[in-house]
Design a protein around this motif. Structure first.
Motif, PDB file in Angstrom:
ATOM      1  N   ILE A  43      33.900 -45.234  24.574  1.00  0.00           N
ATOM      2  CA  ILE A  43      34.174 -43.884  23.958  1.00  0.00           C
ATOM      3  C   ILE A  43      33.827 -42.919  25.153  1.00  0.00           C
ATOM      4  CG2 ILE A  43      33.412 -42.278  22.338  1.00  0.00           C
ATOM      5  CD1 ILE A  43      32.640 -44.856  20.595  1.00  0.00           C
ATOM      6  N   ASP A  46      34.752 -38.497  22.393  1.00  0.00           N
ATOM      7  CA  ASP A  46      35.633 -38.902  21.167  1.00  0.00           C
ATOM      8  C   ASP A  46      37.078 -39.261  21.382  1.00  0.00           C
ATOM      9  OD1 ASP A  46      33.333 -38.131  19.385  1.00  0.00           O
ATOM     10  OD2 ASP A  46      33.677 -36.166  19.477  1.00  0.00           O
ATOM     11  N   LEU A  48      39.121 -42.737  22.769  1.00  0.00           N
ATOM     12  CA  LEU A  48      38.912 -44.127  23.072  1.00  0.00           C
ATOM     13  C   LEU A  48      39.566 -44.533  24.084  1.00  0.00           C
ATOM     14  CD1 LEU A  48      39.708 -45.797  19.343  1.00  0.00           C
ATOM     15  CD2 LEU A  48      37.509 -45.504  20.415  1.00  0.00           C
ATOM     16  N   SER A  63      39.849 -38.663  18.338  1.00  0.00           N
ATOM     17  CA  SER A  63      39.262 -38.520  17.070  1.00  0.00           C
ATOM     18  C   SER A  63      38.850 -37.201  16.547  1.00  0.00           C
ATOM     19  CB  SER A  63      38.289 -39.454  16.647  1.00  0.00           C
ATOM     20  OG  SER A  63      37.722 -39.275  15.346  1.00  0.00           O
ATOM     21  N   LEU A  67      33.376 -40.325  17.301  1.00  0.00           N
ATOM     22  CA  LEU A  67      33.308 -41.833  17.336  1.00  0.00           C
ATOM     23  C   LEU A  67      31.890 -42.341  17.907  1.00  0.00           C
ATOM     24  CD1 LEU A  67      36.832 -41.923  19.484  1.00  0.00           C
ATOM     25  CD2 LEU A  67      36.205 -43.012  17.198  1.00  0.00           C
ATOM     26  N   HIS A  69      31.395 -46.044  17.462  1.00  0.00           N
ATOM     27  CA  HIS A  69      31.386 -47.368  17.896  1.00  0.00           C
ATOM     28  C   HIS A  69      32.730 -47.906  18.049  1.00  0.00           C
ATOM     29  CE1 HIS A  69      30.210 -51.825  18.005  1.00  0.00           C
ATOM     30  NE2 HIS A  69      31.158 -51.722  16.913  1.00  0.00           N
ATOM     31  N   ALA A  70      33.019 -48.633  18.894  1.00  0.00           N
ATOM     32  CA  ALA A  70      34.358 -49.191  19.139  1.00  0.00           C
ATOM     33  C   ALA A  70      34.330 -50.804  19.566  1.00  0.00           C
ATOM     34  CB  ALA A  70      34.991 -48.527  20.028  1.00  0.00           C
ATOM     35  N   ALA A  84      37.443 -48.819  15.454  1.00  0.00           N
ATOM     36  CA  ALA A  84      36.615 -47.735  15.604  1.00  0.00           C
ATOM     37  C   ALA A  84      35.840 -47.264  14.400  1.00  0.00           C
ATOM     38  CB  ALA A  84      37.193 -46.619  16.267  1.00  0.00           C
ATOM     39  N   THR A  86      33.868 -43.966  12.982  1.00  0.00           N
ATOM     40  CA  THR A  86      33.582 -42.487  13.080  1.00  0.00           C
ATOM     41  C   THR A  86      32.466 -41.846  12.221  1.00  0.00           C
ATOM     42  OG1 THR A  86      35.244 -41.893  11.467  1.00  0.00           O
ATOM     43  CG2 THR A  86      35.985 -41.942  13.940  1.00  0.00           C
ATOM     44  N   TYR A 100      41.064 -47.807  13.163  1.00  0.00           N
ATOM     45  CA  TYR A 100      41.791 -48.556  14.052  1.00  0.00           C
ATOM     46  C   TYR A 100      43.121 -47.988  14.661  1.00  0.00           C
ATOM     47  CZ  TYR A 100      45.244 -50.138  10.934  1.00  0.00           C
ATOM     48  OH  TYR A 100      46.372 -50.234   9.902  1.00  0.00           O
TER      49      TYR A 100
END
Length: 225
Positions: A43, A46, A48, A63, A67, A69-70, A84, A86, A100
Motif C-alpha cells: 500500500i 492509498d 495498491l 482508493s 487502505l 490491509h492487502a 484489500a 479500507t 478486491y
C-alpha cells in the motif's frame, strides 16, 4: 450502507486454546509459481502496488478511502486477485470494508466492494477498533478473517471464484465461534497441517493461537497449541 446486525446463526464450536508468548509477526504474502504473476502487494498512499518477480511495480487500484490491509491471492493463475481492506468513516463511527481488484494482463477491474452480506460486521469497531486482516487459503479458493461483536470473536470464511473478471466472491460462506480468542486478534497465515487440516494462525501482539478448522459437515473450529 445500513446498519447490519451482528452475524446471526454463528456455528458454535468447541475450542481448546493455549496462549503462548510471542512477538508481533508481519503477515507474509503468498508466492506464485508463474513468472507473469505478481508475488507481492503493498500500500502506497492509498494505492495498491503489485510487484512482479522481476521487480517491476505497477499501480492497480486507487482508493478514495484509506487502505489498511492487502493480500495477493496465491496460486499459478495468470489472472490475479488482490484483496484489500479500507477504513471508512461514518458520521457516528468508522467501519472496515472488504474490497478486491482483478488484474488480467494489462487490464484491471475497478476496486470492487464485497457484497454487503459478506462484509465485515459494522459492530466490530464498537467492540475494538482494530483492523481485520484477511488471509487466503493456500490454494486461493477461500479467504478468512476474524471479527468481533457483542457475542465474541468469530472466524468467517468465504469461498472465492473469479473465473470471469467481473464476478463477485461466491456465497460459499461460513462462520465459527471462537470464544477464547480475544477481540482484536488478527489472522497472520493460513496453512495446512500434516493431515491437510486447515490451520490458521492468529495473534494479538502478545499471544498467539493456532486455529484448526474442520471444513466437513460438522463445521467445527478449534484452537490448539
Amino acid at each position: 450502507m445500513g446498519r447490519r446486525r451482528w452475524l446471526a446463526g454463528v456455528l458454535l464450536a468447541g475450542a481448546t486454546l493455549v496462549a503462548t508468548g510471542c512477538a508481533q509477526v508481519a503477515v507474509s504474502t503468498a508466492t506464485a509459481q508463474r513468472a507473469e504473476v505478481a508475488t507481492e502487494v503493498r500500500i502506497d498512499d492509498d494505492r495498491l502496488v503489485l510487484r512482479s518477480p522481476d521487480g517491476e511495480e505497477r499501480v492497480v487500484a486507487e482508493s478514495p478511502e484509506p487502505l489498511v490491509h492487502a493480500a495477493v491471492r496465491p496460486g499459478t493463475r495468470a489472472r490475479q486477485t488482490v484483496l484489500a481492506v479500507t477504513r471508512a468513516q461514518d458520521a457516528e463511527r468508522p467501519r472496515y470494508e472488504l474490497r478486491y481488484v482483478v488484474v488480467d494482463g494489462d487490464e484491471t477491474t475497478d476496486l470492487y466492494w464485497f457484497p454487503w452480506r459478506l462484509q465485515v460486521t459494522e459492530e466490530l469497531t464498537e467492540v475494538v477498533d482494530v483492523v481485520p486482516t484477511p488471509v487466503w487459503a493456500p490454494d486461493g479458493d477461500t479467504v478468512a478473517w476474524l471479527e468481533w461483536g457483542p457475542d465474541g470473536t468469530v472466524l468467517r470464511t468465504v469461498g472465492w471464484h473469479d473465473e470471469e473478471v467481473t464476478s463477485n466472491p461466491s456465497d460459499d460462506a461460513a462462520a465459527y465461534a471462537l470464544a477464547e480468542v480475544p477481540a482484536g486478534a488478527q489472522l497472520e497465515a493460513w496453512e495446512l497441517d500434516a493431515d491437510r487440516t486447515p490451520v490458521l494462525t492468529a495473534s494479538d501482539g502478545t499471544s498467539r493461537w493456532r486455529i484448526r478448522l474442520d471444513l466437513g459437515a460438522t463445521a467445527r473450529a478449534e484452537a490448539t497449541v
